[in-house]
Design a protein around this motif. Structure first.
Motif: not given
Length: 711
Positions: A462, A465-466, A469-470
Motif C-alpha cells: 500500500q 502504491k501511494s 500515485q504521488q
C-alpha cells in the motif's frame, strides 16, 4: 488507696511553652571544675560558631596568678608552640600559656525530648533545646608545637647535607597527566571521609560576642525564656483531648502491640491508603505498581473519586506511554539517592530511565544492549529500568508490559496532546545529552492510530502504491507547467521565461503549505515546516497584495482560540522583543503545559496560524541573511520582532532591526554610529545598552539578533 492518702497533692503548677528561643537555644556542657569556681567567672576572650555543623569554639583566659599554676611549664609550652620570636601570628603573645580553647561536639542528635525550664512566680516555663553541645579542651597547640619541631629538624638536616654532600646529580622525572574523572569515581570521592572533612573545614567561622551572666544584655535575653503571650496561644501543643491524655497516661502494653499483625514497612493496606489525601494515594500506588492503565487506577481508588481530579494528580507523578501511565523517574530515584549497583547519582539514573520510557513511546520493543550503549550505565541499572515497564521475550528483546490503551487515547485527547508536548521537551534534552540523531516522535492525529510496530507485506504494498500515485501526480503537474510555458512562448515569442527547476521536495513543501492550516503544529524540536514564507506568509498570498501584516486573519480574530493565542503572543513579545519561530513554539509548548486540561488552545494551532497571529500583533519578520553554511533549521531562520511597543526606544529598535536585515552579525561601533546618524542625536551609553539588551546577544566580540547566533 492508703498510699494515695499518704501522698497528697501539695501544689498545682501551670506549665507554659515558650517558643521565642526555640530555634536558637543551645545547652553547653563544660568540663567539671571546683564548686567554688564557675565558668562565668573566667574571662571569655573570644567565641565563634559554624552554624551548619553546630560546632562552637570558646577561648578562655587562664588565671596565671593562681598558686596552682606552673609558670615554668606555661613558658615552655608557649616556647614550643611559637618559637623564640613572637609576632602577630603567635598563639601566645605574652610568651606564656595564658588561655585555653574549648571545642564542642554534639552529645545527642535527637534533642526533641529536652527543654530548658525556668520556674517563676508559681509558673513553669519550658523552652525546647535546639542543640546540646559538650565542650572539651582542644590541644591543637600541641600539633602546632610538633610541626615547629619537625620544621627545625628538617632545617638542620638540610644544612648538614648541603655541607657534606656534593652537588646532586640530575635526576629523570616522569610527568603524568590525570585522566578525566568518571561519574562513578566522582560519586565515590564526594562520599569519602576526606571530602566531607574538607567541606566541613571550608565552612567559615562566625564570630560571636560573649556576654556574662550579670550583663544587662544577658538579662534581656533571659526574658525570652518566659512565655510571652498571656492568652496561652503559644501553648496549643500542651492542650490535649481526654482520649489523648488517657493514651499518654496509659499506653498500650507490649503484649497488646505484639498481638497486632505487623506489616512490612513498605506495605500499606487499602484501608490505610484511603485515609491519605488523593495525591498521596496516587503517588504511593504508582510508586509500587510502576505501570498501570487509567481504568485500573480508578478501580483501586474507589467509585466515589472524581476522574478529573485523578487525571490532574496522575500527571504530576507519571508519564503517558502507549496509553498507559508509567511512574516518573524522579519519584523512584529521589534527588539525594544513588544506584545500589554502581553508585551512580539519581540525576544520571533518571536520565537513563527517561530514555527507556521515550523509546517505548516509539516502539513496543527495546533492545537492552542499545540502551546500555547510549546511556553508558551498567547492566544491572538498565535491567532495573526495563523490569519496571517491560517483559523479556527470547530472541526478540524487551516488550512493553501492557497492551496499547486506545480507549484512553480516544477519550482524553487533551491529556494526550499535553503529554506529547512533555515528551517533546524530554526528547530534546536526551538528544542533547546523548548526542542522538534527531527523530521526531510518531504523530497520532486525533489519538486514533495504534502502537508503532513492524510493517506487514500488505502495508508495504500500500505504501508503494501511494508513493507511485504521488509521483504520477507530480509528473502530471510538471507536464502541465511545461505546456503552459510553451503556449506563452508561442504567443509572446520575444519573451523568455526563466525556468527554475522544482524538486520533488519543493512540490511536497507546497502541498504541506496547503495542508498546514488544518494540521496541528509540529512541536518536535529540530524539525519545522519548510514553507516558503515572505514576511511570515506564503509567497502566493503575499504577492497577491492580501497582506495580513498588522491585521488579523479573516474569520479568525473573533474566535476564542484566536483571542487566547493573540493574548499569548502579545504578552510574550512584550517580554522578549525578538524571537525565532523555533523559540516561540517552545514557549508556546511550555504555556500549553501550564494550562488545565480541556483548554481551548488544545484544539490544535498550526504554524500558519501562529505566524499570522504574530504579524497581526504588530510584529514583523526580519529577513536575517544567515551564512550559507549555517546549521540553523528553517524555524530558527524565521526571526520575528515587535516593531512598536509604545515606549521611547521604538525608533532605536527599528534602526537596529533594519541593520540586522542586511547583516548577520555587527560590531558595536557600527551600531552606535548608525543609531547616531538615523536618530540625529548623540545617544547615551545607557540607551544603546538598553536597545542591545532588548534585541541582541554578544558572542566573540560581535552582536547577533537573539536566537540567531550559532556557537
Amino acid at each position: 488507696m492508703a498510699n494515695e492518702e499518704d501522698d497528697p497533692v501539695v501544689q498545682e503548677i501551670d506549665v507554659y511553652l515558650a517558643k521565642s528561643l526555640a530555634e536558637k537555644l543551645y545547652l553547653f556542657q563544660y568540663p567539671v571544675r571546683p564548686a567554688s569556681m564557675t565558668y562565668d567567672d573566667i574571662p571569655h576572650l573570644s567565641a565563634k560558631i559554624k552554624p551548619k555543623q553546630q560546632k562552637v569554639e570558646l577561648e578562655m583566659a587562664i588565671d596565671t596568678l593562681n598558686p596552682n599554676y606552673c609558670r615554668s611549664k606555661g613558658e615552655q609550652i608557649a616556647l614550643n608552640v611559637d618559637g623564640a620570636c613572637a609576632d602577630d601570628s603567635s598563639t601566645y603573645s605574652s610568651k606564656l600559656m595564658d588561655k585555653q580553647t574549648f571545642c564542642s561536639s554534639q552529645s545527642t542528635s535527637n534533642t526533641a525530648r529536652y527543654a530548658a525550664a525556668l520556674y517563676r512566680q508559681g509558673e513553669l516555663h519550658l523552652t525546647p533545646l535546639h542543640g546540646i553541645l559538650q565542650l572539651r579542651p582542644s590541644f591543637s597547640y600541641l600539633d602546632k608545637a610538633d610541626a615547629k619541631h619537625r620544621e627545625r629538624e628538617a632545617a638542620n638536616e638540610a644544612g648538614d647535607s648541603s655541607q657534606d654532600e656534593a652537588e646532586e646529580d640530575v635526576k629523570q622525572i616522569t610527568v603524568r597527566f590525570s585522566r578525566p574523572e568518571s561519574e562513578q569515581a566522582r560519586q565515590r570521592r564526594v562520599q569519602s571521609y576526606e571530602f566531607l572533612q574538607k567541606k566541613h573545614a571550608e565552612e567559615p567561622w562566625v564570630h560571636l560576642h560573649y556576654y556574662g551572666l550579670r550583663d544587662s544584655r544577658s538579662e534581656h535575653e533571659r526574658q525570652y525564656l518566659l512565655c510571652q503571650g498571656s492568652s496561652g496561644v503559644e501553648n496549643t501543643e500542651l492542650v490535649k483531648s481526654p482520649s489523648e491524655y488517657l493514651m499518654m497516661l496509659m499506653p498500650p502494653s507490649p503484649e497488646e502491640e505484639k498481638d497486632k499483625p505487623v506489616a512490612p514497612s513498605n506495605v500499606l493496606s487499602m484501608a490505610q491508603l484511603r485515609t491519605l489525601p488523593l495525591a498521596d494515594q496516587i503517588k504511593i500506588l504508582m510508586k509500587n505498581v510502576k505501570v498501570m492503565p487509567f481504568a485500573n487506577l480508578m478501580s483501586l481508588l474507589g467509585p466515589s473519586i472524581d476522574s478529573v481530579a485523578v487525571l490532574r494528580g496522575i500527571q504530576k507523578v507519571a508519564m503517558l506511554v502507549q496509553g498507559n501511565w508509567v511512574v516518573k523517574s524522579d519519584i523512584l530515584y529521589p534527588k539525594d539517592s544513588s544506584s545500589p549497583h554502581s553508585g551512580v547519582p539519581a540525576e544520571v539514573l533518571c536520565r537513563g530511565r527517561d530514555f527507556v520510557m521515550w523509546k517505548f513511546t516509539q516502539s513496543r520493543w527495546v533492545v537492552r544492549k542499545e540502551v546500555a550503549a547510549v546511556t553508558k550505565l551498567c547492566t544491572e541499572d538498565v535491567k532495573d529500568f526495563l523490569e519496571h515497564m517491560a517483559v523479556v521475550r527470547i530472541n526478540k528483546g524487551w516488550e512493553f508490559i501492557l497492551p496499547y490503551d486506545g480507549e484512553f487515547i480516544k477519550k482524553h485527547p487533551d491529556v494526550v496532546q499535553r503529554q506529547h508536548m512533555l515528551w517533546t521537551g524530554i526528547q530534546a534534552k536526551l538528544e542533547k545529552v546523548y548526542n542522538l540523531v534527531k527523530e521526531t516522535l510518531p504523530k497520532k492525529p486525533d489519538g486514533q492510530s495504534g502502537p508503532a510496530g513492524l510493517l506487514s507485506g500488505d502495508q508495504r504494498v500500500q505504501v508503494a502504491k501511494s508513493k507511485a500515485q504521488q509521483n504520477h501526480a507530480l509528473l502530471e503537474r510538471e507536464l502541465q507547467r511545461r505546456k503552459e510555458q510553451m503556449r506563452v512562448s508561442e504567443v509572446l515569442p520575444g519573451v523568455r521565461i526563466k525556468e527554475e527547476p522544482m524538486s520533488e521536495e519543493g512540490e511536497e513543501e507546497e502541498e504541506r503549505d496547503a495542508e498546514e492550516d488544518e494540521e496541528p503544529m509540529d512541536t518536535s524540536l529540530g524539525g519545522g515546516l519548510h514553507s516558503r514564507l515572505a514576511n511570515g506568509l506564503p509567497s502566493g498570498r503575499a504577492a497577491g497584495g492580501d497582506s495580513f501584516n498588522g491585521h488579523p486573519p479573516p474569520g479568525c480574530a473573533s474566535t476564542p482560540v484566536a483571542r487566547e493565542l493573540r493574548a499569548f503572543v502579545e504578552a510574550t513579545f512584550q517580554r522578549q522583543f525578538v524571537l525565532t519561530l523555533s523559540e516561540l513554539k517552545r514557549l508556546f509548548n511550555l504555556h500549553l503545559a501550564s494550562l488545565p486540561p480541556g483548554h481551548t488552545l488544545f484544539s490544535g494551532i498550526s504554524d500558519r496560524m501562529l505566524q499570522d497571529t504574530v504579524l497581526a500583533a504588530g510584529c514583523k519578520q526580519i529577513l536575517v541573511p544567515f551564512p550559507p553554511q549555517t546549521a540553523a533549521s528553517p524555524d530558527e531562520q524565521k526571526v520575528f520582532a515587535l516593531w512598536e511597543s509604545g515606549d521611547m526606544s521604538d525608533q532605536h529598535r527599528q534602526v537596529l532591526l533594519e541593520i540586522f536585515s542586511k547583516n548577520y552579525r555587527v560590531r558595536r561601533n557600527m551600531i552606535q554610529s548608525r543609531l547616531t546618524q538615523e536618530c540625529g542625536e548623540d545617544l547615551s551609553k545607557q540607551e544603546v545598552d538598553k536597545v542591545l539588551k532588548d534585541c541582541c546577544v554578544s558572542y566573540g566580540g560581535m552582536w547577533y539578533l537573539k536566537g540567531t547566533v550559532q556557537s
